[in-house]
Design an enzyme around this catalytic site. Structure first.
Site, PDB file in Angstrom:
ATOM      1  CB  THR A 295     -15.732 -19.088 -11.440  1.00  0.00           C
ATOM      2  OG1 THR A 295     -15.734 -19.053 -12.859  1.00  0.00           O
ATOM      3  CG2 THR A 295     -15.798 -17.685 -10.902  1.00  0.00           C
ATOM      4  CB  VAL A 296     -16.774 -21.433  -6.999  1.00  0.00           C
ATOM      5  CG1 VAL A 296     -16.824 -21.506  -5.476  1.00  0.00           C
ATOM      6  CG2 VAL A 296     -17.945 -20.605  -7.516  1.00  0.00           C
TER       7      VAL A 296
ATOM      8  CG  ASP B 137     -29.888 -21.562  -9.316  1.00  0.00           C
ATOM      9  OD1 ASP B 137     -28.951 -22.349  -9.114  1.00  0.00           O
ATOM     10  OD2 ASP B 137     -29.976 -20.451  -8.740  1.00  0.00           O
TER      11      ASP B 137
ATOM     12  CD  GLU C 165     -23.899 -20.850 -16.313  1.00  0.00           C
ATOM     13  OE1 GLU C 165     -23.072 -21.210 -17.165  1.00  0.00           O
ATOM     14  OE2 GLU C 165     -23.585 -20.541 -15.156  1.00  0.00           O
TER      15      GLU C 165
ATOM     16  CD  GLU D 238     -23.946 -21.379   5.041  1.00  0.00           C
ATOM     17  OE1 GLU D 238     -24.065 -21.857   6.170  1.00  0.00           O
ATOM     18  OE2 GLU D 238     -24.877 -20.781   4.462  1.00  0.00           O
TER      19      GLU D 238
ATOM     20  N   GLY E 125     -20.715 -15.757  -7.622  1.00  0.00           N
ATOM     21  CA  GLY E 125     -19.439 -15.073  -7.832  1.00  0.00           C
ATOM     22  C   GLY E 125     -18.306 -15.763  -7.111  1.00  0.00           C
TER      23      GLY E 125
ATOM     24  CE  LYS F  81     -29.054 -20.914  -5.763  1.00  0.00           C
ATOM     25  NZ  LYS F  81     -28.879 -19.677  -6.514  1.00  0.00           N
TER      26      LYS F  81
ATOM     27  CE  LYS G 110     -26.018 -23.970  -6.512  1.00  0.00           C
ATOM     28  NZ  LYS G 110     -25.346 -22.718  -6.561  1.00  0.00           N
TER      29      LYS G 110
ATOM     30  N   GLY H  91     -24.973 -18.153  -1.964  1.00  0.00           N
ATOM     31  CA  GLY H  91     -23.558 -17.728  -1.972  1.00  0.00           C
ATOM     32  C   GLY H  91     -23.057 -17.435  -0.573  1.00  0.00           C
TER      33      GLY H  91
HETATM   34  N1  HSE Z   1     -26.785 -18.864 -11.313  1.00  0.00           N
HETATM   35  C1  HSE Z   1     -27.124 -18.495  -9.967  1.00  0.00           C
HETATM   36  C2  HSE Z   1     -27.551 -17.049  -9.926  1.00  0.00           C
HETATM   37  C3  HSE Z   1     -25.996 -18.692  -8.999  1.00  0.00           C
HETATM   38  O1  HSE Z   1     -27.666 -16.409 -10.961  1.00  0.00           O
HETATM   39  O2  HSE Z   1     -27.828 -16.586  -8.836  1.00  0.00           O
HETATM   40  C4  HSE Z   1     -25.740 -20.129  -8.717  1.00  0.00           C
HETATM   41  O3  HSE Z   1     -26.840 -20.721  -8.105  1.00  0.00           O
END
Ligand code: HSE
Length: 442
Positions: free
Chosen positions: A13-14, A201, A190, A129, A302, A205, A105, A134
């Site tokens: 995707t990215v 996650d 996911e 970055e 996204g 960060k 990350k 995002g």
């Molecule tokens: N899965 C993360 C979110 C984005 O839902 O914000 C990627 O770190």
């Protein structure tokens, strides 16, 4: 005009978003950079699926090694994710003198210190970055815009999936499981949502941002993590009645020469700017000594928002190359010699406000037994609410505490959970109040 050759690893995707920007905004980028950003390779195990863009002939390959070993490649973009093959390829690319851009990350939180060291030895940049928030320019803000500031605190909503789920429960009164199913149906979460809903996650960060903010290495194990899977519509409803919203917050502070970094569901006053952040977006407030408080807001995930952040790194590196420089901005914001160890505040020493919900039998004396235990541990109660009336059954009893020490709270809840008149373990949600808390109790 100079050509800067780019190799992209990962056409998911990215990766697709990055290729799209490099191809579709080519002229704009050339005008701003003063060089051609040439997407020379895209490597992926799947070179057949139609991603809706057509890379020029000969660009797609399933041989990632070819990309990281190509002497013409200046910048390698790692969009594979995970800590396996992605790490090996980044290492190899660095060894080959390539600059790296990644959004990974998990990899940086787990292995960043070593990778930054290797990049320093080879004199290349490792830019990231897109790894936090995002398209929100978090890394740039910490390293560049706030460079003259002592950072005091950061409070952020850094996981869109969790924020979507909590917003759904709050707005529609549905359960965590129902909200998660919707998030999965919409493609936000996911199939295995543990990384998101378990808070990990977010922890990756805030571990990265904490290092940048205070001048330390990335220490994921120092981040306390609690996810959102135990949050119920009942607690969200109570929170509303008390004027709070529940958010999965990443909180990082530097106080009294100690750093605290934690991720957990948190009640924040409904008037707090972060309380109004709904759905999949991210936001973070940074408190800095000269600038005061600033708020960043935007899509934390996204295809195109994340690609936008990746491109900002590519352009930074391209501009460095054009001016014959590299490593102009230290990866972790501080010069490597100035990165120090800072003591971490153990969770037991945390002092904050608390929300407790007990399932207690509706009998005379039960409330005073519970409050007696709380009082015994020196915890001062601000308000008590009992909802409903159920003879011989359990009713929710909710208490909000004044500032109390986490270790005392844990001991009190252990004792209360052991009472016969209490069914189910107590629910504890920490409260973050608008006014910055000083380190005193009561
Ligand atoms: N899965 C993360 C979110 C984005 O839902 O914000 C990627 O770190």
């Amino acid at each position: 005009m100079r050509i800067i050759n780019i190799g992209l690893l990962g056409f998911g995707t990215v990766g697709t978003g990055v290729a799209k920007l490099l191809i579709e905004n080519k002229e704009l980028l050339t005008a701003r950079v003063g060089a051609h950003l040439n997407l020379k390779w895209i490597a992926d195990i799947d070179t057949k699926t139609d991603r809706g863009i057509r890379p020029p002939d000969g660009v797609l390959t399933n041989d990632a090694d070819r990309v990281v070993c190509d002497p013409e490649i200046d910048i390698v973009i790692e969009m594979i994710g995970g800590e396996g093959i992605a790490k090996d390829l980044i290492k190899k690319a660095i060894e080959n003198g390539k600059h790296i851009v990644t959004a990974n990350k998990a990899l940086l939180a787990g292995h960043g210190n070593k990778l930054f060291e290797t990049a320093a030895q080879k004199g290349v940049d490792l830019a990231f970055e897109a790894s936090v928030g995002g398209c929100m320019p978090t890394i740039k803000t910490m390293r560049e815009s706030l460079v003259a500031n002592q950072i005091k605190a950061m409070t952020g909503i850094l996981n869109g999936t969790c924020n979507y789920i909590l917003s759904k429960i709050a707005d529609e009164g549905i359960t965590f499981q129902e909200a998660l199913a919707e998030a999965q149906k919409k493609g936000y979460a996911e199939a295995d949502p543990t990384l998101d809903v378990g808070g990990f996650d977010t922890a990756h960060k805030i571990a990265i941002l904490t290092a940048l903010a205070y001048g330390m290495e990335i220490n994921l194990k120092d981040v306390y993590v609690e996810g959102i899977s135990e949050i119920t519509p009942l607690d969200i409803e109570f929170a509303k009645q008390f004027g709070y919203r529940i958010k999965l917050l990443a909180i990082s502070k530097f106080e009294n020469n100690r750093v605290e970094a934690r991720v957990h569901p948190t009640m924040i006053p409904s008037g707090n700017l972060l309380a109004s952040i709904k759905g999949t977006v991210n936001a973070i407030t940074v408190s800095a000594d000269a600038a005061g408080d600033i708020l960043l807001y935007g899509h934390g995930a996204g295809m195109m928002p994340t690609a936008s952040a990746v491109l900002s790194d590519i352009v930074d590196i391209a501009r460095n190359i054009l001016s014959g420089t590299a490593r102009r901005i230290p990866a972790l914001s501080y010069q490597r010699d100035n990165i120090r160890k800072i003591p971490i505040l153990p969770m037991d020493d945390l002092i904050t406000h608390y929300y407790f919900r007990f399932s207690a039998l509706d009998h005379p004396g039960v409330l005073s037994t519970i409050s007696g235990i709380i009082g015994k541990y020196g915890i001062s109660i601000q308000s008590v609410h009992q909802k409903g009336r159920k003879m011989n059954g359990a009713v929710p009893v909710v208490m909000l505490s004044h500032r109390a020490k986490e270790a005392d709270v844990k001991r009190a809840l252990n004792d209360i959970n052991a009472l016969d008149v209490v069914s189910n373990d107590a629910v504890l949600i920490r409260i973050e109040n608008e006014k910055r808390d000083s380190n005193t109790q009561g």
